[in-house]
Design an enzyme around this catalytic site. Structure first.
Site, PDB file in Angstrom:
ATOM      1  N   ASP A 151       0.771  -1.341   0.198  1.00 19.63           N
ATOM      2  CA  ASP A 151       0.134   0.033   0.295  1.00 19.63           C
ATOM      3  C   ASP A 151       0.701   1.000  -0.229  1.00 19.63           C
ATOM      4  O   ASP A 151       2.077   1.246   0.138  1.00 19.63           O
ATOM      5  CB  ASP A 151      -1.368  -0.204   0.993  1.00 19.63           C
ATOM      6  CG  ASP A 151      -0.839  -0.052   2.561  1.00 19.63           C
ATOM      7  OD1 ASP A 151       0.663   0.257   2.479  1.00 19.63           O
ATOM      8  OD2 ASP A 151      -0.655  -0.387   3.256  1.00 19.63           O
ATOM      9  N   LEU A 152      -0.283   2.276   0.061  1.00 19.05           N
ATOM     10  CA  LEU A 152       0.771   3.229  -0.453  1.00 19.05           C
ATOM     11  C   LEU A 152       1.086   4.809   0.912  1.00 19.05           C
ATOM     12  O   LEU A 152       0.269   4.826   1.534  1.00 19.05           O
ATOM     13  CB  LEU A 152       0.231   4.168  -1.570  1.00 19.05           C
ATOM     14  CG  LEU A 152      -0.317   3.426  -3.067  1.00 19.05           C
ATOM     15  CD1 LEU A 152      -0.240   4.641  -4.198  1.00 19.05           C
ATOM     16  CD2 LEU A 152       1.718   2.823  -3.533  1.00 19.05           C
ATOM     17  N   ASP A 186      -5.662   2.436  -2.344  1.00 19.21           N
ATOM     18  CA  ASP A 186      -3.659   2.559  -2.052  1.00 19.21           C
ATOM     19  C   ASP A 186      -3.169   0.952  -1.951  1.00 19.21           C
ATOM     20  O   ASP A 186      -2.393   1.206  -2.210  1.00 19.21           O
ATOM     21  CB  ASP A 186      -3.914   3.474  -1.621  1.00 19.21           C
ATOM     22  CG  ASP A 186      -3.813   3.359  -0.169  1.00 19.21           C
ATOM     23  OD1 ASP A 186      -4.177   2.132   0.417  1.00 19.21           O
ATOM     24  OD2 ASP A 186      -2.782   3.921   0.319  1.00 19.21           O
TER      25      ASP A 186
END
Length: 380
Positions: free
Chosen positions: A247-248, A290
């Site tokens: 994930d970001l 994300d």
């Protein structure tokens, strides 16, 4: 450059072509009936006339007919393989076309020869056989119209022409009716072809839309699961397989400060970077929000998974230019490696997610899940 995330055969045009080629191998029974009729009728005509030229034509027709049946029957398994791609479909169509046109040429030669011989009973059977052949081609090969029309031209037109040459009004009327039926059959198969192509195109397009993330053009979770089954579970040469979940970090900040359009552009840019750095044999997908996943297969050593994870982390760390803005984010990655092709995708994703949670909790970029423990790879 936009990357094609699905195999080429699954794009709309190529997907249509593959489905049309499959249709050739679906109509085996009409070919079998035609072959039996030709061999039986040909043998009776040879016995009735004693003509050696006709005997040679019947022998060649029998041989090409058996080859045609062998090609049609032998290629069915490959034709209906769910992983059938463009190159294999083209090869299957070539084999089918050569065998089919060879028999059609023999049938045409048979029609020409039989109408030059004084054998009314054989003439009657030949007319029935030619009409039946046209009906079979129209029904079984309508979705490949060029091949169908060529087969009709080779197989029927010579016999019809020979019938017109017989100095008898009944033969002329019969030949005229056969010509009308041939023209009607061609028109019918062309109409069926156009209608079927539209339906297949609509089905493939909707199928791809249901399996593609509309924002990033990456496959979604459903498409990733299908790809995994085809390329890993059913692939004896898949080797070691790794699933990376990421994930970001910082995405929410970019989204809140600059708005959802910029956030969406950032997600799309991340998708392009992931697609660029993986191999053609791997697959990247957006799971939602994300969160992304990468399936890496064909590995010989688990360390290859760590190498790809570091490449992903380094790529995401580079600034993103989004119009007039520059966004900087990072990522945490968890991955799991498996040598068991029978293992489903979901357990691997769960293990990679667990490693991702550990990486975020420890404040490190990458964590690997093994059967024994969660390991943190050394930094590059």
């Amino acid at each position: 450059m936009k990357r094609v995330f699905f195999p080429r055969a699954e794009t709309v045009l190529d997907g249509i072509y593959v489905e049309l080629v499959r249709s050739l191998y679906a109509a085996f029974i009409p070919s079998l009936i035609m072959s039996v009729g030709f061999i039986a009728g040909g043998c009776l005509a040879v016995r009735e006339t004693g003509d050696m030229t006709l005997a040679i034509i019947v022998a060649l027709g029998t041989l090409t007919s058996l080859i045609r049946l062998a090609v049609a029957f032998g290629g069915r398994k490959e034709a209906f393989d769910t992983g059938l791609g463009l190159a294999r479909a083209q090869r299957l169509e070539q084999y089918f076309a050569v065998a089919y046109l060879a028999f059609a040429a023999c049938l045409g030669a048979y029609g020409v020869r039989i109408f030059t011989l004084p054998a009314p009973e054989a003439h009657l059977f030949t007319v029935t056989m030619l009409v039946g052949y046209g009906a079979g081609v129209s029904a079984g090969m309508a979705l490949r119209p060029r091949l169908a029309i060529a087969s009709m031209a080779f197989g029927i037109v010579p016999g019809v022409t020979a019938a017109f040459m017989v100095p008898n009004e009944s033969y002329w009327a019969t030949a005229a009716m056969m010509t009308a039926l041939l023209a009607g059959g061609i028109r019918s198969l062309l109409d069926r072809y156009r209608f079927t192509v539209r339906e297949i195109s609509r089905r493939i397009t909707f199928g791809n839309l249901a399996r593609t993330d509309g924002l990033t053009d990456l496959p979604n979770r459903l498409a990733l699961r299908e790809w995994f089954e085809e390329h890993v579970t059913l692939n004896s040469r898949a080797g070691l397989v790794a699933v990376h979940c990421l994930d970001l970090d910082g995405f929410k900040t970019v989204n809140d400060e600059h708005g959802h359009p910029v956030g969406d552009a950032l997600l799309a840019a991340v998708g392009k970077r992931l697609a660029y750095i993986i191999r053609d044999t791997d697959m990247a997908a957006r799971l939602g929000g994300d969160e992304f996943a990468v399936v890496q297969c064909g590995m010989r050593h688990p360390e290859e998974a760590a190498v790809l994870a570091r490449r992903i982390e380094a790529a995401i760390r580079q600034p993103f230019r989004l119009g007039g803005r520059v966004a900087k984010i990072s990522t945490c990655i968890g991955y799991a490696v498996s040598d068991d092709r029978a293992e489903d995708l979901e357990p691997l994703i769960s293990r990679a997610d667990e490693a991702l949670y550990i990486a975020k909790r420890r404040g490190v970029g990458i964590a690997a899940h093994t059967t024994e423990e969660i390991a943190v790879p050394a930094a590059a």
